[in-house]
Design a protein around this motif. Structure first.
Motif: not given
Length: 112
Positions: A1-2, A10-16, A83-90
């Motif tokens: 567990m993180d 969102p630590q896993r996404a940040r690390q990735r 793995s988790p991803g990400w998105a840049l949102l307005e």
């Protein structure tokens, strides 16, 4: 567990994401540390390198790194591991509008 799960980070996404950013910096293999940049510039100028040429070269390298980083933001590559991803949102007033900010690398103009 993180350990950050209870903080809603969102630590896993940040690390990735950060691993991907460093891969852009290190794409030509490990190099000298950042602290060695200034002495390297001084040595190059002592050898006759024009300071304007060195600035132009540094700007080109920065542009290529920024372009790669913006591309990676949209396309982190193969996600076969789940793995988790990400998105840049307005946002507006701190609230998401629901619109994604994508393709920034397409509008990056090196001659601006």
């Amino acid at each position: 567990m993180d350990p950050h799960d209870d903080e809603n980070i969102p630590q896993r996404a940040r690390q990735r994401f950060l691993r991907g950013m460093w891969a852009i910096v290190d794409q030509h293999g490990p190099g000298p540390t950042f602290e060695r940049g200034e002495p390297a510039r001084a040595r190059l100028e002592a050898l006759g390198a024009d300071p304007d040429d060195l600035r132009a070269f540094a700007r080109m390298v920065a542009y290529e790194a920024l372009h790669s980083a913006l591309y990676f933001l949209d396309d982190p590559g193969d996600d076969a591991t789940g793995s988790p991803g990400w998105a840049l949102l307005e946002t507006s007033g701190g609230e998401p509008t629901g619109r994604l900010v994508q393709g920034l690398y397409e509008d990056l103009d090196p001659d601006r």
